[in-house]
Design an enzyme around this catalytic site. Structure first.
Site, PDB file in Angstrom:
ATOM      1  N   CYS A 106      33.056  34.367  40.577  1.00 19.73           N
ATOM      2  CA  CYS A 106      33.864  33.140  40.553  1.00 19.73           C
ATOM      3  C   CYS A 106      34.008  32.488  41.918  1.00 19.73           C
ATOM      4  CB  CYS A 106      35.242  33.436  39.961  1.00 19.73           C
ATOM      5  SG  CYS A 106      36.251  34.585  40.956  1.00 19.73           S
ATOM      6  N   HIS A 164      40.911  35.559  40.560  1.00 19.74           N
ATOM      7  CA  HIS A 164      39.979  34.633  39.903  1.00 19.74           C
ATOM      8  C   HIS A 164      40.249  33.211  40.377  1.00 19.74           C
ATOM      9  CE1 HIS A 164      37.057  33.394  36.951  1.00 19.74           C
ATOM     10  NE2 HIS A 164      37.904  32.546  36.421  1.00 19.74           N
ATOM     11  N   HIS A 176      34.163  27.459  35.920  1.00 18.95           N
ATOM     12  CA  HIS A 176      34.273  28.724  36.658  1.00 18.95           C
ATOM     13  C   HIS A 176      33.210  29.693  36.171  1.00 18.95           C
ATOM     14  CE1 HIS A 176      37.088  30.602  33.344  1.00 18.95           C
ATOM     15  NE2 HIS A 176      36.299  29.680  32.850  1.00 18.95           N
TER      16      HIS A 176
END
Length: 213
Positions: A106, A164, A176
């Site tokens: 990510c 994240h 993402h």
């Protein structure tokens, strides 16, 4: 004396006639060269026109594709470079620590996006992107703008490390690279919805970099 002058005059005529006979050939060659230059320029102009048409079609394709995904009008997809970047990475598998098309995580995806789209080098990890002084953090989703970072962790708490990150697009959607699988069974680069219960539970804050203003 008269004979000498006559000889010089005749030689002069011969010289002029001999030199003059080559002049039409020279002009013809020059005209041919000019014609070829004009043809080459016309060909270049045609190629440029075709490339422009191709580029316009590609732009229109990206606008239509992502306006449908995001749920907005095609004319609202203004940052073509951003959506072309996303399109080139869509469905690339997720891989922790991955930094290429075989697998990407990510934070490298958001770092790479900022580099290619916004010409800005941001931090490598989600936690560092969150804690950086250059990141202006806020929690009100109504203030989100395209390009803002979205930060998450396993508890949604500001007291736990960020695990994240995604990049906000429009209409509640963000892009993402995630290990979470879609209904089709694939993970990796995909578009999520910040208002989904799963992401609401994990959401910590949004962050705006100066480069996105």
């Amino acid at each position: 004396m008269k004979l000498h002058i006559l000889s010089v005059f005749l030689l002069s005529l011969l010289f002029v006639n001999c030199g003059g006979s080559k002049l039409p050939d020279f002009l013809e060659a020059e005209a041919e060269a000019q014609k070829k230059l004009e043809e080459a320029k016309a060909a270049q102009d045609k190629i440029a026109e075709l490339n422009g048409e191709k580029s316009a079609l590609e732009d229109a394709y990206v606008q239509k594709k992502y306006s449908d995904i995001i749920g907005t009008a095609p004319e609202n997809i203004e940052n073509i470079k951003l959506y072309q970047f996303i399109d080139s990475w869509m469905e690339t598998p997720y891989l922790m620590g991955g930094e290429n098309r075989k697998g990407i995580d990510c934070s490298f995806f958001s770092q790479f996006l900022y580099h290619d789209v916004y010409d800005s080098l941001i931090e490598r990890t989600a936690e560092k992107q969150y804690s950086a002084k250059s990141t202006a953090k806020f929690t009100g989703l109504e203030y989100l703008e395209e390009g803002d970072l979205l930060f998450f962790n396993l508890t949604g708490s500001v007291y736990a490390p960020i695990t994240h990150v995604g990049v906000y697009l429009q209409n509640g959607k963000f892009v993402h690279s995630t290990s979470r699988r879609t209904p089709k069974g694939n993970n990796g680069v995909q578009i999520g919805n910040i208002y989904d219960r799963h992401w609401q539970r994990l959401f910590v804050a949004a962050g705006r970099k100066a480069t996105t203003n």
